[in-house]
Each structure stands twice: as C-alpha cells, then as structure tokens.
Design a protein around this motif. Structure first.
Motif, mmCIF file in Angstrom:
data_model
loop_
_atom_site.group_PDB
_atom_site.id
_atom_site.type_symbol
_atom_site.label_atom_id
_atom_site.label_comp_id
_atom_site.label_asym_id
_atom_site.label_seq_id
_atom_site.Cartn_x
_atom_site.Cartn_y
_atom_site.Cartn_z
ATOM 1 N N LEU A 165 52.343 42.554 29.212
ATOM 2 C CA LEU A 165 51.543 41.803 28.240
ATOM 3 C C LEU A 165 50.595 40.809 28.902
ATOM 4 N N ARG A 166 51.087 40.005 29.835
ATOM 5 C CA ARG A 166 50.199 39.014 30.466
ATOM 6 C C ARG A 166 49.107 39.682 31.314
ATOM 7 N N PRO A 167 49.454 40.640 32.182
ATOM 8 C CA PRO A 167 48.397 41.260 32.996
ATOM 9 C C PRO A 167 47.297 41.938 32.185
ATOM 10 N N ILE A 168 47.667 42.622 31.091
ATOM 11 C CA ILE A 168 46.636 43.374 30.360
ATOM 12 C C ILE A 168 45.743 42.456 29.533
ATOM 13 N N THR A 169 46.152 41.202 29.351
ATOM 14 C CA THR A 169 45.312 40.266 28.600
ATOM 15 C C THR A 169 44.674 39.218 29.521
ATOM 16 N N GLY A 170 44.800 39.419 30.835
ATOM 17 C CA GLY A 170 44.246 38.472 31.794
ATOM 18 C C GLY A 170 42.791 38.753 32.108
ATOM 19 N N HIS A 171 42.351 38.277 33.294
ATOM 20 C CA HIS A 171 40.931 38.378 33.648
ATOM 21 C C HIS A 171 40.458 39.814 33.777
ATOM 22 N N MET A 172 41.358 40.744 34.176
ATOM 23 C CA MET A 172 40.937 42.128 34.356
ATOM 24 C C MET A 172 40.634 42.829 33.038
ATOM 25 N N SER A 173 41.079 42.262 31.910
ATOM 26 C CA SER A 173 40.813 42.881 30.618
ATOM 27 C C SER A 173 39.325 42.867 30.285
ATOM 28 N N GLN A 174 38.543 42.037 30.990
ATOM 29 C CA GLN A 174 37.107 41.953 30.754
ATOM 30 C C GLN A 174 36.336 43.033 31.511
ATOM 31 N N GLN A 175 37.033 43.765 32.397
ATOM 32 C CA GLN A 175 36.405 44.825 33.170
ATOM 33 C C GLN A 175 36.736 46.190 32.549
ATOM 34 N N MET A 176 35.862 47.172 32.803
ATOM 35 C CA MET A 176 36.130 48.515 32.332
ATOM 36 C C MET A 176 37.412 49.043 32.977
ATOM 37 N N PHE A 177 38.322 49.512 32.181
ATOM 38 C CA PHE A 177 39.633 50.011 32.615
ATOM 39 C C PHE A 177 40.468 48.928 33.302
ATOM 40 N N GLY A 178 40.047 47.671 33.184
ATOM 41 C CA GLY A 178 40.772 46.604 33.860
ATOM 42 C C GLY A 178 42.191 46.446 33.357
ATOM 43 N N SER A 179 42.388 46.522 32.047
ATOM 44 C CA SER A 179 43.727 46.382 31.485
ATOM 45 C C SER A 179 44.644 47.507 31.944
ATOM 46 N N VAL A 180 44.085 48.712 32.037
ATOM 47 C CA VAL A 180 44.880 49.856 32.506
ATOM 48 C C VAL A 180 45.315 49.635 33.948
ATOM 49 N N LEU A 181 44.379 49.210 34.789
ATOM 50 C CA LEU A 181 44.710 48.953 36.192
ATOM 51 C C LEU A 181 45.777 47.871 36.312
ATOM 52 N N ALA A 182 45.626 46.804 35.531
ATOM 53 C CA ALA A 182 46.582 45.705 35.598
ATOM 54 C C ALA A 182 47.970 46.153 35.153
ATOM 55 N N ALA A 183 48.044 46.945 34.086
ATOM 56 C CA ALA A 183 49.334 47.424 33.600
ATOM 57 C C ALA A 183 49.990 48.363 34.601
ATOM 58 N N VAL A 184 49.209 49.276 35.157
ATOM 59 C CA VAL A 184 49.750 50.222 36.144
ATOM 60 C C VAL A 184 50.262 49.475 37.369
ATOM 61 N N HIS A 185 49.483 48.494 37.834
ATOM 62 C CA HIS A 185 49.888 47.713 39.006
ATOM 63 C C HIS A 185 51.208 46.988 38.751
ATOM 64 N N THR A 186 51.297 46.319 37.620
ATOM 65 C CA THR A 186 52.489 45.530 37.303
ATOM 66 C C THR A 186 53.719 46.402 37.143
ATOM 67 N N LEU A 187 53.606 47.492 36.410
ATOM 68 C CA LEU A 187 54.765 48.334 36.150
ATOM 69 C C LEU A 187 55.197 49.104 37.393
ATOM 70 N N ALA A 188 54.233 49.523 38.213
ATOM 71 C CA ALA A 188 54.596 50.212 39.460
ATOM 72 C C ALA A 188 55.345 49.265 40.388
ATOM 73 N N ALA A 189 54.865 48.023 40.511
ATOM 74 C CA ALA A 189 55.537 47.036 41.366
ATOM 75 C C ALA A 189 56.931 46.714 40.835
ATOM 76 N N ALA A 190 57.043 46.567 39.511
ATOM 77 C CA ALA A 190 58.337 46.233 38.916
ATOM 78 C C ALA A 190 59.345 47.345 39.124
ATOM 79 N N LEU A 191 58.915 48.587 38.954
ATOM 80 C CA LEU A 191 59.836 49.702 39.120
ATOM 81 C C LEU A 191 60.220 49.886 40.583
ATOM 82 N N TRP A 192 59.262 49.718 41.473
ATOM 83 C CA TRP A 192 59.500 49.859 42.914
ATOM 84 C C TRP A 192 60.554 48.854 43.390
ATOM 85 N N CYS A 193 60.367 47.609 43.050
ATOM 86 C CA CYS A 193 61.301 46.565 43.465
ATOM 87 C C CYS A 193 62.561 46.569 42.608
#
Length: 314
Positions: A165-193
């Motif tokens: 929720l926080r990453p997809i509504t942050g600064h990257m949400s103003q960029q094209m596909f930014g919310s998608v990138l932020a969500a993928v980054h966060t969930l991949a890191a969370a699952l990895w660790c």
C-alpha cells in the motif's frame, strides 16, 4: 489440519535468530542517517524497517507450505508476528504524524493525530494497513485453534496488500508504471527475505531443510534480480541521473543498498555451490542450516534498514 502435514514449531534457539536481525536492521538505519549527512535522526525509518520486517516474515510464513507441501501453516508464529506488525505499524503512524505536524512524538496531541488519520492520505493508508494487519493477527489466532478450516491464502492476500500500500501510493505512483514497479520491488524483497527467515524460525530437522531449501534457492535467484532491477530503476528515476548517486544523501544510501544486494548475490551464489546441494542430500545438520540462514537474513536486514531510510528521504 490436512492429513499428512506436520505443523512446524519453533524453539527458543530459533526465535533468538531475530535478535541479530533486528539489530542489523536498526544499525543500517543509523548508517543511512550518517550517509545522508543532513537532518535529524529518522526515527520513522526505524519504525518502518521493523514493520516491514515483521510483514515480510508473516508473508514468508504463509508461503512456506508452498515450498514444502509436507508442512502445515505455522499459525502461532503468524499470530505473534502479525501482532508485532500491527504494533509497529501503529508506531510508524504516530512517528509520521509527529513529523508532519513538526513536533516530537511525545508532544503529538490526540487531536493532531486524529486529523492526520482522517484527513491526510498517509493517515488513511495507515488505517487500511492497520486493518489488514489486525485481520491477519485475529485470523491466525483463530486458525491456530481450528487449523482445518483455515487457509493461508487469505494471509498472503492481506499481507501483500498491507506491504504494497505505501509503495504504490508513494513518489513512484506519479511515473508511468511506477506503482507496478514499486509493488513488484516490495513484494519480491519481502518474499525473498521473509521466506528464509520463516524457514529459520520453523524448520527443525535435517529433512525439513533438505525438502525446503533447494526449492527456496530456486526462487531466490530471480527474486534478487527483480529486487535489484526495480530498485535501481526506482532510485535513478527519483534522483534524475548518475551524478546524484554520490552528491546526494539519497544517492549514497542507494549505492550502499546496491552494494549490500551485490554481497547478498555473491553469498547466494556461494551457498548454491555448497550449502544448498549438501543440505538437499541430507549432509548438513539442521543447526548448520539454521546458522547459515541466520547469517544471510542478518545481511538482508541491512538492506531492509537502508531501504526504509530511502523511503523517508527526500
């Protein structure tokens, strides 16, 4: 409980793994503050890394049976850590509100906190996250008593939403596909660790590690590539070029995070040559596997601490 599955448990020795992990995450926040070289100590980053770490572990615990179908869901650890996640998310909200108002946390008034929760987007997002984490804690507590009627899929969904929720509504949400990138980054890191930490907390025998670790290792390599690629794109978009990597506090923290990710990639390559195949062949004791997992998760915690500070650095 589903027939043929064994519910994983934890021992005091396994829970002690959390101590160096938490210490490393908070130490990384201090390091990031030094690299930023501007502003006061980001207490909000400390609260955020603890919340993110608890959330990642809940996600990993819920996903663990997908790596080893002989394991049932560890509902008790999920309930405990979801409660910790709820508490740290509330602490994070208080820190964010105090930062917005411009007062110390101890001077934040109830009225000011209420306005933050009710009228500002950050507060409203926080309320949604509190709902998700509270729902997970309550559901896991009930599921611990009645595991046969419970599903980890609900925990996965609520945990993923709360983490993203926080990453997809942050600064990257103003960029094209930014919310998608932020969500993928966060969930991949969370699952990895989170998955590796979940293994350290619940796997007790050599056979458990033999059945679970090779499958985790097969998913970890693509996850770290996703984390590195999306994190680098996110960082470069935000700072607007390569020069700010060394001239700004945000850039220096980003470089430190990339260096830690590089170290983790090298460590993962080393484990895949030695620990993983030996563990898969039942030639490594559970104690050694626990130690190796604890080492890697502790280094991961450093990356989480740096990332938490990046998230609150202008």
């Amino acid at each position: 409980m589903t027939t043929g599955r064994r519910a994983p448990g934890t021992t005091p020795r396994q829970w002690r793994v959390l101590a160096p992990v938490v210490a490393a995450a908070l130490a990384a926040v201090v390091l990031a503050w030094a690299l930023r070289a501007a502003g006061g100590f980001p207490a909000v980053a400390g609260a955020r890394v603890l919340a993110d770490g608890a959330g990642a572990t809940v996600l990993g615990l819920a996903a663990l049976p997908r790596l080893n179908e002989r394991l049932a869901v560890a509902w008790r650890p999920i309930a405990v850590l979801a409660g910790v996640w709820l508490a740290t998310e509330f602490t994070l909200l208080v820190c964010e509100a105090a930062e917005i108002v411009g007062v110390p946390v101890t001077a934040l008034g109830a009225g000011e906190f209420g306005i933050f929760l009710g009228r500002l987007s950050g507060g409203q997002i926080g309320i949604a996250i509190l709902f998700c984490t509270g729902a997970i804690a309550c559901y896991a507590a009930v599921a611990f008593r009645r595991p046969g009627a419970a599903s980890a899929d609900l925990v996965l969904v609520f945990a993923a939403v709360a983490l993203a929720l926080r990453p997809i509504t942050g600064h990257m949400s103003q960029q094209m596909f930014g919310s998608v990138l932020a969500a993928v980054h966060t969930l991949a890191a969370a699952l990895w660790c989170g998955a590796l930490l979940a293994m350290a907390l619940t796997l007790r025998s050599r056979g458990d590690w033999a059945a679970t670790l090779p499958r985790y290792s097969g998913t970890a390599a693509p996850l770290v590539l996703v984390v590195a690629a999306t994190g680098l794109i996110d960082g470069l978009v935000r700072i607007g070029g390569l020069t700010p990597l060394v001239t700004t506090g945000y850039g220096r923290i980003l470089l430190a995070k990339l260096a830690v990710l590089g170290a983790l990639a090298a460590l993962g390559w080393w484990w895949r040559r030695g620990w993983v195949p030996r563990a898969g062949d039942h030639r490594v004791t559970a104690r050694v596997s626990l130690r190796n997992a604890a080492v890697e998760v502790t280094v991961m915690a450093v990356a989480f601490g740096l990332a938490a500070t990046l998230a609150v650095t202008a």
